[in-house]
Scaffold this motif. Structure first.
Motif, PDB file in Angstrom:
ATOM      1  N   VAL A 251       0.850  -1.192   0.000  1.00  0.00           N
ATOM      2  CA  VAL A 251       0.000   0.000   0.000  1.00  0.00           C
ATOM      3  C   VAL A 251       0.891   1.250   0.000  1.00  0.00           C
ATOM      4  CG1 VAL A 251      -1.811   1.258   1.238  1.00  0.00           C
ATOM      5  CG2 VAL A 251      -1.788  -1.257   1.243  1.00  0.00           C
ATOM      6  N   SER A 252       0.552   2.199  -0.839  1.00  0.00           N
ATOM      7  CA  SER A 252       1.340   3.436  -0.998  1.00  0.00           C
ATOM      8  C   SER A 252       2.802   3.123  -1.344  1.00  0.00           C
ATOM      9  CB  SER A 252       1.296   4.296   0.283  1.00  0.00           C
ATOM     10  OG  SER A 252      -0.025   4.539   0.664  1.00  0.00           O
ATOM     11  N   GLY A 253       2.975   2.123  -2.203  1.00  0.00           N
ATOM     12  CA  GLY A 253       4.327   1.640  -2.499  1.00  0.00           C
ATOM     13  C   GLY A 253       5.021   2.331  -3.657  1.00  0.00           C
ATOM     14  N   ASP A 254       4.442   3.436  -4.144  1.00  0.00           N
ATOM     15  CA  ASP A 254       5.062   4.100  -5.297  1.00  0.00           C
ATOM     16  C   ASP A 254       6.507   4.540  -5.019  1.00  0.00           C
ATOM     17  OD1 ASP A 254       3.515   3.934  -7.502  1.00  0.00           O
ATOM     18  OD2 ASP A 254       2.242   5.650  -6.977  1.00  0.00           O
TER      19      ASP A 254
ATOM     20  N   SER B 242       8.890   1.774  -5.673  1.00  0.00           N
ATOM     21  CA  SER B 242       8.527   0.939  -6.821  1.00  0.00           C
ATOM     22  C   SER B 242       9.745   0.509  -7.642  1.00  0.00           C
ATOM     23  CB  SER B 242       7.506   1.648  -7.711  1.00  0.00           C
ATOM     24  OG  SER B 242       8.040   2.837  -8.191  1.00  0.00           O
TER      25      SER B 242
ATOM     26  N   ARG C 245      -0.196  -1.747 -10.961  1.00  0.00           N
ATOM     27  CA  ARG C 245      -0.694  -0.690 -10.071  1.00  0.00           C
ATOM     28  C   ARG C 245      -2.217  -0.698 -10.013  1.00  0.00           C
ATOM     29  NH1 ARG C 245       4.126   1.243 -11.683  1.00  0.00           N
ATOM     30  NH2 ARG C 245       5.344   2.367 -10.111  1.00  0.00           N
TER      31      ARG C 245
ATOM     32  N   ASP D  86      -3.346   3.482  -5.312  1.00  0.00           N
ATOM     33  CA  ASP D  86      -2.034   3.771  -4.710  1.00  0.00           C
ATOM     34  C   ASP D  86      -1.350   2.489  -4.239  1.00  0.00           C
ATOM     35  OD1 ASP D  86      -3.541   3.151  -2.505  1.00  0.00           O
ATOM     36  OD2 ASP D  86      -2.700   4.741  -1.245  1.00  0.00           O
ATOM     37  N   THR D  87      -1.929   1.348  -4.594  1.00  0.00           N
ATOM     38  CA  THR D  87      -1.317   0.073  -4.206  1.00  0.00           C
ATOM     39  C   THR D  87      -0.471  -0.462  -5.367  1.00  0.00           C
ATOM     40  OG1 THR D  87      -3.163  -0.443  -2.765  1.00  0.00           O
ATOM     41  CG2 THR D  87      -1.781  -2.294  -3.428  1.00  0.00           C
TER      42      THR D  87
ATOM     43  N   LEU E 191       5.791   0.557   5.342  1.00  0.00           N
ATOM     44  CA  LEU E 191       4.589   0.385   4.507  1.00  0.00           C
ATOM     45  C   LEU E 191       3.943  -0.965   4.797  1.00  0.00           C
ATOM     46  CD1 LEU E 191       6.035   1.651   1.088  1.00  0.00           C
ATOM     47  CD2 LEU E 191       4.569   2.917   2.672  1.00  0.00           C
TER      48      LEU E 191
END
Lengths: 309, 256
Positions: free
Chosen positions: A241-244, A247, A258, A261-262, A284
């Motif tokens: 989650v929110s791993g941008d 990445s 994608r 936001d996951t 995260l």
């Protein structure tokens, strides 16, 4: 005997805009369904599934392209193939002032079945759909799910050689859906062919011997659910989650998919520990699960099946 | 599972399923008891008005009420057809089947006629006794009502297919009611209509049919030329409407 129940080639449909631009609902769809197969068209709302199904079932004329049903031209002579079809329309409802038993029975009679056959088939279909207890209640008093099951019961009772089912389990509870799936399996075991549309991934996976992913009027992928999942590139999915922000590092372990936001990392058992450590180090949340059709869909279409944009 | 087995033979004619669909529609309509009972309420109100205001014209109103009650079947066909197409999507269920589009259209129309025929019979019987109508006049009235039904059901069915939502259809019922029922000489005698427009009134299925029926009952003398005009007009209108509706039913069974 023609082994193909349905063959569509380059089917296009353009809806003329009334005061607005024309809409190309189908852009050259080609597919084939063999006799006895259970096939799903999987796609988001507005993908073109219903348009294709309505064209294939002779209810809508295409702008161009060909459709053959059991080897007969369904575009030039729709009436010649209609005896072999039955359709569950999207958002169809039974007559409000008929009971489910009357609905199924009178429909079978209208299709030319004898009284005895119509009665026994209607009773059997209602039992399959779990409607026996409410079979003699007016449809107006039934829940939305029961009405939908009445529509499905009415159509499966025909045991028509080719069944088109447009979102057949919409509005049904999980128990009812499983019952419907089982009846579809029984029908194909008897030799009926089923083409259904759905936007339920679990339904497509549980029911389909093959499935087509449809988006914006095009067929983007075709195969079994396992084929499509394999094509994603791994057996496990690590969802961060929110791993941008990480990445780039995640991408070293496998392809990324994608969803909002996951970030999903498609990988195997080998990189699991490192990915989880990476996520923990970045503070995260990460979860692990098997690759599902959702990832296959995301990878093919680029958006979640639930994305309404 | 034998996938090489031949497809089942389907016995099919142009009218496959007609009887069954008449029965279906009849069952559905018979639940609308209040609607059936009140289907002649406007005609009854007109009878009261004319009885109070101009009793000498009551027999014309009575015959006109029978004719117009039959004509109203078309509006019911229009609304029912639109309702089960737009709201229930049931036309798709029936079109993708051995049942032909014309059997669907006719089955629905006859089913509705049968459901609503009791109030018409009440008016018919009242006319036969009160006007009074001779046996030949009764037979002629039945023939006129048959033509009215064919015309109105056909037009109603065609109109029902032109719309995407029910709200758009409602104004047409009002339009038809007034254009075919209230304005022309249906509930009042032809000779009260402006003289120059009387031949035009004979061209309308409602006022032409009413004039023919009143002529047969001996209460409205008509020149032979006008009888021919009204008769031919009614037969042609009914025939054209029926052929048009069958053609349209087949065409619309696959949307463009």
């Amino acid at each position: 005997m023609n082994s193909q129940a349905l063959r569509a080639e380059s089917v296009r449909k353009i809806y003329r805009g009334r005061g607005g631009p024309d809409i190309e609902a189908l852009s050259g769809v080609s597919l084939h369904v063999s006799r006895g197969e259970r096939i799903s068209l999987l796609g988001r709302n507005g993908a073109g599934k219903t348009t294709f199904l309505r064209i294939a079932s002779t209810l809508l004329a295409p702008t161009s392209g060909t459709v053959e049903i059991f080897g007969q031209d369904a575009i030039a002579d729709p009436e010649s193939v209609r005896p072999y079809l039955a359709v569950v329309p999207q958002e169809g409802k039974p007559f409000m002032h008929l009971t489910p038993r009357e609905q199924a029975y009178t429909y079978l009679r209208a299709r030319g079945f004898t009284r005895e056959t119509a009665k026994s088939r209607a009773d059997h279909a209602l039992e399959q759909m779990g409607l026996t207890e409410v079979a003699d209640r007016l449809s107006i008093t039934l829940s939305g799910g029961q009405r939908q099951r009445t529509m499905v019961a009415t159509v499966i009772a025909t045991e028509a050689p080719l069944l088109f089912l447009d979102e057949p389990t919409i509005g049904m509870d999980p128990f009812a859906r499983r019952g419907v799936w089982e009846s579809f399996r029984e029908l194909t075991a008897k030799g009926c062919t089923i083409l259904l549309t759905t936007h339920y991934l679990d339904e497509a996976e549980a029911l389909s011997q093959r499935l087509y992913i449809v988006d914006r009027g095009r067929l983007l992928a075709e195969g079994t659910a396992d084929d499509l999942k394999r094509s994603v590139g791994g057996t496990l999915r690590v969802s961060v989650v929110s791993g941008d922000g990480i990445s780039q590092q995640l991408s070293t372990f496998g392809p990324l998919v994608r969803d909002g936001d996951t970030v999903h990392v498609i990988t195997g058992p080998h990189g699991l520990r490192e990915i989880l450590a990476l996520a923990a180090h970045a503070d995260l949340t990460a979860t692990v699960g098997p690759v599902t059709l959702e990832e296959a869909f995301l990878r093919v279409v680029g958006r979640s099946i639930n994305d309404e944009s | 599972m034998n996938l090489d087995a031949p497809l089942p033979t389907v016995r099919r004619s142009r009218w496959t399923g007609l009887g069954a669909f008449i029965g279906t529609e009849l069952r559905v309509q018979l639940h609308e008891v209040l609607s059936i009972a009140t289907s002649i309420i406007v005609q009854a109100v007109f009878l009261v008005f004319v009885g109070v205001l101009a009793r000498q014209y009551l027999s014309y109103t009575l015959v006109g009420a029978v004719v117009f009650s039959t004509f109203q079947i078309g509006q019911r066909v229009q609304n029912e057809s639109a309702w089960i197409r737009i709201d229930h999507k049931l036309h798709e269920l029936y079109h993708a089947s051995p049942m032909t589009p014309e059997a669907y259209f006719l089955g629905m129309s006859i089913g509705i006629l049968l459901a609503y025929c009791l109030p018409i019979l009440v008016l018919f019987t009242a006319s036969a006794y009160l006007v009074p109508l001779s046996v030949p006049a009764c037979l002629l009235l039945v023939a006129i009502l048959g033509a009215e039904f064919v015309f109105t059901a056909s037009v109603g069915y065609m109109i029902s297919t032109w719309f995407k939502n029910m709200r758009s259809i409602w104004p047409y019922s009002t339009l038809f009611f007034n254009f075919f029922g209230v304005l022309p000489p249906v509930f009042y005698p032809l000779f009260l209509f402006p003289k120059a427009l009387q031949p035009l009134a004979l061209l309308l299925p409602t006022s032409g049919g009413a004039a023919l029926a009143e002529n047969a009952a001996g209460i409205l003398p008509l020149p032979i030329g006008w009888i021919v005009l009204a008769s031919v007009s009614l037969v042609v209108a009914a025939s054209l409407a029926f052929v048009g509706a069958v053609y349209w039913a087949r065409r619309i069974s696959r949307e463009r």
